[in-house]
Every structure is written in C-alpha cells, then in structure tokens.
Design a protein around this motif. Sequence first.
Motif, PDB file in Angstrom:
ATOM      1  N   LEU A  24       7.081  23.122 -57.153  1.00  0.00           N
ATOM      2  CA  LEU A  24       8.320  22.659 -57.783  1.00  0.00           C
ATOM      3  C   LEU A  24       9.524  23.124 -56.969  1.00  0.00           C
ATOM      4  O   LEU A  24      10.460  22.355 -56.724  1.00  0.00           O
ATOM      5  CB  LEU A  24       8.417  23.202 -59.217  1.00  0.00           C
ATOM      6  CG  LEU A  24       9.750  22.977 -59.933  1.00  0.00           C
ATOM      7  CD1 LEU A  24      10.018  21.484 -60.131  1.00  0.00           C
ATOM      8  CD2 LEU A  24       9.771  23.703 -61.284  1.00  0.00           C
ATOM      9  N   LYS A  82      10.120  21.031 -54.044  1.00  0.00           N
ATOM     10  CA  LYS A  82      10.632  19.719 -54.465  1.00  0.00           C
ATOM     11  C   LYS A  82      12.129  19.808 -54.755  1.00  0.00           C
ATOM     12  O   LYS A  82      12.913  18.965 -54.313  1.00  0.00           O
ATOM     13  CB  LYS A  82       9.880  19.289 -55.734  1.00  0.00           C
ATOM     14  CG  LYS A  82      10.009  17.833 -56.051  1.00  0.00           C
ATOM     15  CD  LYS A  82       9.037  17.021 -55.237  1.00  0.00           C
ATOM     16  CE  LYS A  82       9.223  15.545 -55.515  1.00  0.00           C
ATOM     17  NZ  LYS A  82       8.336  14.729 -54.696  1.00  0.00           N
ATOM     18  N   LEU A  83      12.524  20.829 -55.500  1.00  0.00           N
ATOM     19  CA  LEU A  83      13.933  20.977 -55.865  1.00  0.00           C
ATOM     20  C   LEU A  83      14.800  21.239 -54.638  1.00  0.00           C
ATOM     21  O   LEU A  83      15.948  20.816 -54.569  1.00  0.00           O
ATOM     22  CB  LEU A  83      14.111  22.116 -56.877  1.00  0.00           C
ATOM     23  CG  LEU A  83      13.357  21.983 -58.206  1.00  0.00           C
ATOM     24  CD1 LEU A  83      13.587  23.218 -59.077  1.00  0.00           C
ATOM     25  CD2 LEU A  83      13.764  20.728 -58.960  1.00  0.00           C
ATOM     26  N   LEU A  84      14.243  21.977 -53.684  1.00  0.00           N
ATOM     27  CA  LEU A  84      15.000  22.289 -52.476  1.00  0.00           C
ATOM     28  C   LEU A  84      15.004  21.144 -51.470  1.00  0.00           C
ATOM     29  O   LEU A  84      15.777  21.156 -50.505  1.00  0.00           O
ATOM     30  CB  LEU A  84      14.409  23.531 -51.788  1.00  0.00           C
ATOM     31  CG  LEU A  84      14.677  24.867 -52.472  1.00  0.00           C
ATOM     32  CD1 LEU A  84      13.748  25.942 -51.923  1.00  0.00           C
ATOM     33  CD2 LEU A  84      16.125  25.274 -52.279  1.00  0.00           C
ATOM     34  N   GLY A  85      14.099  20.182 -51.675  1.00  0.00           N
ATOM     35  CA  GLY A  85      14.015  19.071 -50.740  1.00  0.00           C
ATOM     36  C   GLY A  85      13.411  19.469 -49.406  1.00  0.00           C
ATOM     37  O   GLY A  85      13.771  18.906 -48.368  1.00  0.00           O
ATOM     38  N   ARG A 130      17.119  23.912 -41.690  1.00  0.00           N
ATOM     39  CA  ARG A 130      17.136  22.479 -41.973  1.00  0.00           C
ATOM     40  C   ARG A 130      17.251  21.633 -40.706  1.00  0.00           C
ATOM     41  O   ARG A 130      17.169  20.414 -40.763  1.00  0.00           O
ATOM     42  CB  ARG A 130      18.298  22.137 -42.915  1.00  0.00           C
ATOM     43  CG  ARG A 130      18.057  22.584 -44.333  1.00  0.00           C
ATOM     44  CD  ARG A 130      19.031  21.952 -45.286  1.00  0.00           C
ATOM     45  NE  ARG A 130      18.853  22.467 -46.627  1.00  0.00           N
ATOM     46  CZ  ARG A 130      18.019  21.932 -47.534  1.00  0.00           C
ATOM     47  NH1 ARG A 130      17.299  20.875 -47.236  1.00  0.00           N
ATOM     48  NH2 ARG A 130      17.911  22.459 -48.725  1.00  0.00           N
TER      49      ARG A 130
END
Lengths: 290, 380
Positions: free
Chosen positions: A158, A161-164, A221
């Motif tokens: 999760l 997912k939230l952090l992408g 990133r």
Amino acid sequence: MIFVQASGTYSTLPKGQQPELAEELKAVTGKSWRRTDHFIQLALIGAHKAVGTRQLPENTAIYLTSGQGNISVFERICELRRNQDMLPKPVDFINLLSNSAGYYVASSLGLEGKNLFVTHHHFPVQMALLAAQNELRLGKQKMVLAGGVDEWIKEQELACKLLGVSPGTALGEGSNWILLSAEATEELPMLEIHPQPLDLPLLRALLAYAKEGTFVAFSGRIPSEDIARFMRMYRQCREFSCDQNGYYETRPLFVINSFLARNKGCLIHVDGNESNYMVMTVTCEENAVY
Amino acid sequence: MITIAGGELLSALGSGKESIQALASGTVEPEVICLESIAGQPKYPYYRIDTDHRVARADHIEHYLQTVVSPLFKQVFSKETPPPEMGVFLGSSSIDYSLTRPIERVVDGLSPDSLSCSRVGGGFYANRLMEQFGLSGPSLTINTACTSSINALMEAATMLECRVIDYALVIGLELMLPVIAEGFSLMQLLSPDALRPFAEDRNGMVLGEAVSAVILSREDVLPSAWHYLGGQSSCEIHSVAGSDPAGKGIAQVIAKAMENAQITPEQLIAIKAHGTGGDLMDLAEMRGMELAFETIPSYFSLKPFIGHTLGGCGLAEMILVMKSVDHGFIPATPNAWPLDGQFSVAPIKDNQKIDHGCFMLNYFGFGGNNTSCIIERMLP
C-alpha cells in the motif's frame, strides 16, 4: 544564501515493523513522552538531534514537512471505524487534525514562533525550505528550524502505491532537521533554494557551469539512466551518494545533512518529476565551522 | 503592498448574492445530520455547502475546487487561464482527503495492487489545480488545524513580497469527513443545537463546509481596493488541544500582528473574532482581547452563518468580511445573547454601516496554532 547553524538526522530502513523509538527518544530529549505517536516521536528525535544543547530564541520558527504525514494514525483510525465500529482515540484524532508533531517539537524546545506543517506533491522539502528562505531573507524570522519527517508503515504494498513508486521499492523512514539563520557571526555552510522549477535545458545549463569538483546528488525519483547521462555529460562534477536506507519523500534533507556531516565543497541537489527539476545548493567552505 | 484581487466562496450560504442577503438578514439555519458511520452516535446540526446527501465529499473535491476557481479567474483575469507562473497555496485541516479512499479500500480487504490510484498525499489537490490550469509556480499545502488557510494566505504573501511570484492562488478547503465530526463528537466539543459565540448558554461548535479561493498579488502588478497589511502566526505551547483560557497567547499574537501590519488599535474598524461557541475557546479569546486592547474594538463572529469550517475558516471568513464591506456593512452576530456575564463587551448586535478601513481577522486552533492578520479596504 541562508546559513546552516546545525543539522540532525535519524534515518533507518525498518525490518518488518516500525522501530521502537521510546529509548532513543528518552536518550535524545531526556524525558519520556506520553500521548505521542510514532510520527511525533520521529519528529522529536530529529529536531533534538539538530538543536543539541543549544538554547534557541523562543521566536524561532518551525517548518515541518512530510510526504504523507502521520499515515499510520490515519490507517489505524480507518481500521477502527470500518472493521470494529469504534470511534478514534481522542489523542489520535487531535494528532490527525493538526500539526501536532510541530507542537510537540515547539513545546519540547520552548519555541513560540511560527509553527507550520507544510507539504507539496512532488517537492515537500524544497518548498518548505523555500518558504523558510523567504522568511529569513525578508527579515521576518531570524532563525528557522526546518524538518522533514516520514514514517514507515507495515503495509508496504500500500505504501508503494500511495507514494507512486514501483512495488518492492525498499522504503525507509527518517526525521532530518536543519537549523537555519539569516545571519552568521562565523563562517558557516550556506544553503540556497532555487525558487523556480527548472526545465531540462535550464538544469543542463546550471550543471554545465558547475565548478570543477562540485558534488551533485540526485533524488530517488530520477531514473538511474538519466543520472548516468548527466554524470557523463558534466565530468567536472562528482556524484554524491549516501547510505541506502530506503526511499522516503523527505530524503533530500537526509542527503543535505549527510553531505554537511562529512564533506566540504559545493553540493547541488537535484530532484525532479516528469518535467520539472528543483535545485538546492549547499556550500561548505574549507574554513566553515561545522 | 500585497493586494487581494478577488475571492470566491462556496459555503452553506451558497456562492452568490444570496450569501450577502443571508449575512445581512442574519437568518441561517444548519441542517441536522446523523453521523451514520458509527452506531449510536447522536445527531448534530451541520452546515453543508449543498444538501445532496448522496455526495461523498472526498470524491467531489475537484468539482468543488473548480466551482470556485474558474469564476475567480474569470472575475480577476477576464478569462479562465491565469498567468502560468502563479503559485498555489492550499490550507486545510484534512489534507489526507486523497489518502482516504485507497486506505479505506485496503482496510476493507482489497489488495493494494487492485487500487487504481496513482500517487496521493497531502499536496495532491494543489497539484491537481496546477495541472488543470497549467500553473508552474511554487506551491504549498498547509495544515495547521483551524488556522490552515489563513496561514496559506500569509505564506503566499511572503512569496509575493520576496518577488518569487507575482500572483498567488490561495485555497481554503474543508469538506465533511466523518472521522473529523466523530472526533469532535467524542471530545464533546459539538453543540447539539446551535452555535452561540460568546453567549451565556453556548455549548459547543457546529461544524461546516467551505471551499474558497482568493487571488493575491502586489500593488505594482494587480492593484485592488483590498490590501493584506500583515499578520502573525504563533505557536502557543500551553496545550495541544486549545489556547490558554487566561488569553496570554492570544493577546501576544494580536499585538504582534498589529506591529507587523504597522497599525495601531485605534485604526481597527472591527475584529472578526474566531468565535466558535466553545466554552473555553470563547473565554480565552475574550481574555486575549481584554489583554491586547485598552478598549476592545467592535467585534463579530461569522460562524453562526457557515459553521466552524476548521482549516477552511481562515479564507472563508475573510471572503465574507470582504463581501460584506464591499456591500457597505459588517454583519451582526446571531445567537450571541444573552452575553456571557464574564464578558465586558458584546459582539456587534446590529449590522453596522462600514465601507472601508482596517479589519483584524483572528483564528485559533488545535496544536497551539494562533494566527491574527489585518486587511484593509481603501475608500471606494
């Protein structure tokens, strides 16, 4: 330019559960803290590490930033409401609603100045430091304690997912703080946040003009192939990398603090999203007191 | 000089002329809702921005933001496309809206892998606005409880003073999140019937929703009759859950705000009080004003009109002040009588004719957050 008076770092790669912080918190702050959650404890540890034994002016401002805040409290409240038909604990509710972590840092250090929780979708650290830089440059603040705090949660799939970020990315947690001032009575490291996002041509121009031996750090990133391309193009620069203790959104402050802890010279920190880059520059001269 | 070039507000008063008529007439009734998510929860009055109970607020945030931002751009720039280098500053006490759905679904047993969401987090909605309107300036999302959106405005003002930007879009956002209402209910801070600021029989807050937007600029870029003169945001370390009832922290932030705005108490036409209807909060605010002023200026509370809109109240109430003064008055405070016998000065009882001058805006919240600022309307 603004001056770096001090910095403090807590950063770790948890193994299967959130690290227990009570002992370290007591060691760093000298007391036990009731009614605090993991996120607040992280904030207290990092802030106290930065401040150490200094007595800060009580009007020192606090800028606290985070990618997603005290997300484990949010998750716990959701779990209670939806699966157990229970209301949140009052302390969880208060901590969810406001910048309680900033309050506890202020309370523990006796600070009564501005105290903000700020964030940004791509650049939480850079925007918090830019806001602090503005206040210092305008003379609205003499000193700012700025911190980035992100906590690890057990539900890693999760969290990714939230952090992408890609599933399976190693996630860490950290609390990294920096004490900034507008003036300095001695030679201190200097920090500059470039206020506008740069596009790729502007970033290339900036790196092309970097002096020989300049360190460059890239955020997690930025794809590794892009980093490799930059380093091939700008051979006068050296890549700065630090401990691999997992990804979290306020890691750029960890990178700056790590550089200050062990290097002299100039560091350009580059963070980016799809089309924009934010740049921070740290300069620590040979004779800087740090 | 920082200018406030325009503002739009969506609240229980509506969004257009009807909101001014309601302010002038003082007739606003909240609806009564049930916190349905937890069995056995009592019913409370609540100020919604619309009465469609089927609307899940967190799913419609972008719609509500568009509802205030698009007309504002048209009003200020005569088109829907603003200057691209504009910054965005959003204040809300519930910046976790974008996390709500994915976390709830996983708590309900869905695999995270099945979630369709991309990256979410505190800065999500400010970022969406930037994407939708092609904005590239800096952006901040701020959560300082009930002072969130006024602090967002003050950070925007600093960014303008530093000339990092020439235009700022400031947003206040507070929509119904059941967990927030339940939390206040749990702490017994909600009134079962009405919001009565400073009244003898006040018995708590009534919550409300507000989505608001203003454009800030500088006099040399975008002149306006409205100016932001300055303010102060401070942390009162008395308690995480409220101000010192003796009023010391509130008095300090008021005094510092006037110093920063370079005005004297005599220049203040009126104070927009925080005025939540909370027993200790109203007491702290009155004590703070008594300490800060030899003679307390006229004051009023807007929360009986739109409820306590938490992190959104900073901007929402500022816009209501601006709209009222633009229409030549400041509104009386409904429900404030009989006045608490401990208080020396009552809020404004009848609408006052006022079309210019300096106005203090006060906000106090959880987490020790105290903010006071001063805005001014020039002579028409």
